[in-house]
Structure formats: structure tokens, C-alpha cells
Design a protein around this motif. Sequence first.
Motif, PDB file in Angstrom:
ATOM      1  N   ALA A  22       0.899  -1.425   0.105  1.00 55.10           N
ATOM      2  CA  ALA A  22       0.657  -0.483   0.234  1.00 55.10           C
ATOM      3  C   ALA A  22       1.017   1.078   0.278  1.00 55.10           C
ATOM      4  CB  ALA A  22      -0.829  -0.080   1.015  1.00 55.10           C
ATOM      5  N   MET A  23       2.269   1.048   0.195  1.00 51.74           N
ATOM      6  CA  MET A  23       2.980   1.987   0.485  1.00 51.74           C
ATOM      7  C   MET A  23       3.173   2.805  -0.711  1.00 51.74           C
ATOM      8  SD  MET A  23       3.654   2.795   3.457  1.00 51.74           S
ATOM      9  CE  MET A  23       1.351   2.075   3.918  1.00 51.74           C
ATOM     10  N   ALA A  24       4.024   4.083  -1.057  1.00 46.34           N
ATOM     11  CA  ALA A  24       3.958   5.083  -2.465  1.00 46.34           C
ATOM     12  C   ALA A  24       5.961   3.805  -2.737  1.00 46.34           C
ATOM     13  CB  ALA A  24       4.452   6.281  -1.856  1.00 46.34           C
ATOM     14  N   ASP A  25       5.782   3.538  -3.963  1.00 48.34           N
ATOM     15  CA  ASP A  25       7.126   3.154  -3.591  1.00 48.34           C
ATOM     16  C   ASP A  25       7.125   1.719  -2.870  1.00 48.34           C
ATOM     17  OD1 ASP A  25       9.631   2.733  -4.977  1.00 48.34           O
ATOM     18  OD2 ASP A  25      11.089   4.402  -4.246  1.00 48.34           O
ATOM     19  N   PRO A  26       6.639   0.491  -3.150  1.00 47.78           N
ATOM     20  CA  PRO A  26       6.662  -0.665  -1.802  1.00 47.78           C
ATOM     21  C   PRO A  26       8.373  -1.208  -2.029  1.00 47.78           C
ATOM     22  CG  PRO A  26       5.413  -1.118  -4.198  1.00 47.78           C
ATOM     23  CD  PRO A  26       5.695   0.285  -3.741  1.00 47.78           C
ATOM     24  N   GLN A  27       8.547  -1.329  -2.942  1.00 45.16           N
ATOM     25  CA  GLN A  27       9.956  -2.039  -3.263  1.00 45.16           C
ATOM     26  C   GLN A  27      10.823  -1.436  -3.068  1.00 45.16           C
ATOM     27  OE1 GLN A  27      10.068  -5.429  -3.900  1.00 45.16           O
ATOM     28  NE2 GLN A  27       7.639  -5.114  -4.053  1.00 45.16           N
ATOM     29  N   GLY A  28      10.801   0.017  -3.595  1.00 44.81           N
ATOM     30  CA  GLY A  28      11.994   0.819  -3.156  1.00 44.81           C
ATOM     31  C   GLY A  28      12.562   0.683  -1.560  1.00 44.81           C
ATOM     32  N   ILE A  29      10.983   1.371  -0.981  1.00 44.75           N
ATOM     33  CA  ILE A  29      11.620   1.567   0.705  1.00 44.75           C
ATOM     34  C   ILE A  29      11.832   0.408   1.070  1.00 44.75           C
ATOM     35  CG2 ILE A  29       9.161   0.662   1.351  1.00 44.75           C
ATOM     36  CD1 ILE A  29      10.866   3.468   3.249  1.00 44.75           C
ATOM     37  N   LEU A  30      11.206  -0.801   0.512  1.00 44.46           N
ATOM     38  CA  LEU A  30      12.027  -2.224   1.396  1.00 44.46           C
ATOM     39  C   LEU A  30      13.467  -2.494   0.418  1.00 44.46           C
ATOM     40  CD1 LEU A  30      10.002  -5.110   0.383  1.00 44.46           C
ATOM     41  CD2 LEU A  30      10.708  -4.430   3.182  1.00 44.46           C
ATOM     42  N   ALA A  31      13.502  -1.986  -0.127  1.00 43.19           N
ATOM     43  CA  ALA A  31      15.492  -1.776  -0.502  1.00 43.19           C
ATOM     44  C   ALA A  31      16.199  -1.237   0.449  1.00 43.19           C
ATOM     45  CB  ALA A  31      15.898  -2.114  -2.580  1.00 43.19           C
ATOM     46  N   ARG A  32      15.490  -0.108  -0.073  1.00 44.86           N
ATOM     47  CA  ARG A  32      16.669   0.770   1.210  1.00 44.86           C
ATOM     48  C   ARG A  32      16.173   0.150   2.848  1.00 44.86           C
ATOM     49  NH1 ARG A  32      13.426   4.141  -2.587  1.00 44.86           N
ATOM     50  NH2 ARG A  32      12.580   4.933  -0.943  1.00 44.86           N
ATOM     51  N   ILE A  33      15.681  -0.273   3.226  1.00 40.50           N
ATOM     52  CA  ILE A  33      15.421  -0.694   4.721  1.00 40.50           C
ATOM     53  C   ILE A  33      16.427  -1.436   4.648  1.00 40.50           C
ATOM     54  CG2 ILE A  33      13.984  -1.405   6.514  1.00 40.50           C
ATOM     55  CD1 ILE A  33      12.038   0.244   6.052  1.00 40.50           C
ATOM     56  N   ARG A  34      16.095  -2.061   3.822  1.00 40.85           N
ATOM     57  CA  ARG A  34      17.137  -3.201   4.052  1.00 40.85           C
ATOM     58  C   ARG A  34      18.537  -3.174   3.996  1.00 40.85           C
ATOM     59  NH1 ARG A  34      18.873  -8.526   3.175  1.00 40.85           N
ATOM     60  NH2 ARG A  34      19.182 -10.172   1.436  1.00 40.85           N
ATOM     61  N   TRP A  35      19.146  -2.336   3.103  1.00 38.33           N
ATOM     62  CA  TRP A  35      20.654  -1.495   3.074  1.00 38.33           C
ATOM     63  C   TRP A  35      20.239  -0.960   4.452  1.00 38.33           C
ATOM     64  CZ3 TRP A  35      22.795   3.015   4.367  1.00 38.33           C
ATOM     65  CH2 TRP A  35      24.175   3.153   3.489  1.00 38.33           C
ATOM     66  N   LEU A  36      19.633  -0.632   5.371  1.00 39.37           N
ATOM     67  CA  LEU A  36      20.815   0.068   6.149  1.00 39.37           C
ATOM     68  C   LEU A  36      20.605  -1.108   7.545  1.00 39.37           C
ATOM     69  CD1 LEU A  36      20.858   2.635   7.681  1.00 39.37           C
ATOM     70  CD2 LEU A  36      18.228   2.588   8.248  1.00 39.37           C
ATOM     71  N   LEU A  37      19.439  -1.833   7.647  1.00 40.09           N
ATOM     72  CA  LEU A  37      19.809  -2.984   8.298  1.00 40.09           C
ATOM     73  C   LEU A  37      20.580  -4.100   8.166  1.00 40.09           C
ATOM     74  CD1 LEU A  37      16.083  -4.892   8.501  1.00 40.09           C
ATOM     75  CD2 LEU A  37      17.562  -3.010  10.126  1.00 40.09           C
ATOM     76  N   GLN A  38      21.527  -4.290   6.935  1.00 41.53           N
ATOM     77  CA  GLN A  38      22.830  -5.090   6.652  1.00 41.53           C
ATOM     78  C   GLN A  38      23.396  -3.902   7.283  1.00 41.53           C
ATOM     79  OE1 GLN A  38      21.716  -4.994   2.538  1.00 41.53           O
ATOM     80  NE2 GLN A  38      21.933  -7.502   2.717  1.00 41.53           N
ATOM     81  N   VAL A  39      23.295  -3.121   6.954  1.00 39.97           N
ATOM     82  CA  VAL A  39      24.832  -1.991   7.650  1.00 39.97           C
ATOM     83  C   VAL A  39      25.018  -1.652   9.175  1.00 39.97           C
ATOM     84  CG1 VAL A  39      26.021   0.302   7.601  1.00 39.97           C
ATOM     85  CG2 VAL A  39      24.830  -0.383   5.525  1.00 39.97           C
ATOM     86  N   ALA A  40      23.230  -1.453   9.305  1.00 40.66           N
ATOM     87  CA  ALA A  40      23.783  -1.658  11.021  1.00 40.66           C
ATOM     88  C   ALA A  40      23.319  -3.301  11.597  1.00 40.66           C
ATOM     89  CB  ALA A  40      22.055  -1.552  11.271  1.00 40.66           C
ATOM     90  N   THR A  41      23.765  -4.669  10.836  1.00 41.48           N
ATOM     91  CA  THR A  41      24.166  -5.945  11.003  1.00 41.48           C
ATOM     92  C   THR A  41      25.836  -5.422  11.282  1.00 41.48           C
ATOM     93  OG1 THR A  41      22.226  -6.877  10.665  1.00 41.48           O
ATOM     94  CG2 THR A  41      24.224  -8.059  10.773  1.00 41.48           C
ATOM     95  N   GLU A  42      26.154  -5.185   9.968  1.00 42.78           N
ATOM     96  CA  GLU A  42      28.178  -4.828   9.586  1.00 42.78           C
ATOM     97  C   GLU A  42      28.278  -4.326  10.924  1.00 42.78           C
ATOM     98  OE1 GLU A  42      29.829  -6.398   7.566  1.00 42.78           O
ATOM     99  OE2 GLU A  42      29.016  -7.523   6.748  1.00 42.78           O
ATOM    100  N   LEU A  43      27.847  -2.901  11.437  1.00 44.68           N
ATOM    101  CA  LEU A  43      28.195  -2.202  12.684  1.00 44.68           C
ATOM    102  C   LEU A  43      27.906  -2.750  13.835  1.00 44.68           C
ATOM    103  CD1 LEU A  43      27.522   1.045  11.280  1.00 44.68           C
ATOM    104  CD2 LEU A  43      29.599   0.304  11.288  1.00 44.68           C
TER     105      LEU A  43
END
Length: 183
Positions: A22-43
Motif C-alpha cells: 500500500a506504500m508509495a514505492d513499495p519495492q524502493g522502501i523495502l530495498a532502502r530499509i534492507r540496506w540500512l539493516l545490513q549496514v546496522a548488522t555489520e556495525l
Amino acid sequence: MLIDLHKATLLVIDVQDKLVPAMADPQGILARIRWLLQVATELGLPTVISEQYPKGLGATATALTDAAPQAIVVEKLQFSCVAAECLPESLLAHEQVVVCGMETHVCVLQTVLELLALGKEVFVVEDAVASRTPASREAGLRRMRDAGAQVVNREMVVFECLRGASHPRFRHISKTFLVGEQP
């Protein structure tokens, strides 16, 4: 104020299977949050993921839980994570909370306002929050900024946590997450 890796926690709000489409740009928001989570995990940034009424809205998107297997997942019925009293003491013990998720003008907004009321330093990741309409997203961001939250982007989070090229994970993170095209 800068984000301090040793004082911060990442809070991902309600990025759930039935809500994402239901979100504007659903795939984009998933990709950006996934990226942030991956970096958070690395750190090693402690991470909490909330789920609003998972019986009705489904679980957190698998792409996100796969990216952050160390994350604590909490359920709630209140819109605010603070009002729902679902946040673990480990999150509340940190001075700073980095927030992303959905919906910007509802659950993210209410959580951020209540975290600010608790005296937390709150950083809202502008490119990692979503609403059904761009106008609702912008209204939520504006209100959070006006209330005292710092509005940042994903790269600000990463570089503030790293603080410099001397950080032991800098080279790996810059090669893996910062070089080339980001989501």
C-alpha cells in the motif's frame, strides 16, 4: 549532535507483508530499509523491529528479518511503540534512537514524539520511511522535525556511526554498501 554507535539503537517500525504494497514505492522502501539493516548488522548496531497487529497485517517482510537475524521483533496493538510498551529495556537504555519504517505520519510519528518526550535523541531516516501518499509522508517528517527529531538519510547514519576511515569496518562497508548504485 551526531549519531554515536555506542549510544544508539535502530528501530524499524511496522514494515509488514500486508502493509508494504500500500506504500508509495513499495519495492524502493523495502530495498532502502534492507540496506540500512545490513549496514546496522555489520556495525553491530542493536536493532528492534516492531509489528503492528501481525495477525491482521502479517509478519515483517522476510527480506528485512533475513538482513537482520540479530534483531529483536516485538508485537504491538498501539500505533506508538512507546505507548504499546513493547520496547525492550535495552532499547530504552540507549540515549539515541534511529528510526525508520511505516507509516511516517502514523506509527513512526507517534513513536518519535513519545521517544522525544522520554528525552531520547531521535534520528528519523528520511529515505527509509514511507506512507501511502507522499503528502502524508512529508507532513509526518515536517511534524517530527518541528518537534525536535533530527531528519537524516541512510548515508548520514553510516558515516556518523563510522566517524572516520580509521574505523575497522570502514573499508568493508564502503566497498560493500557505498560504492556503486544504492537502492
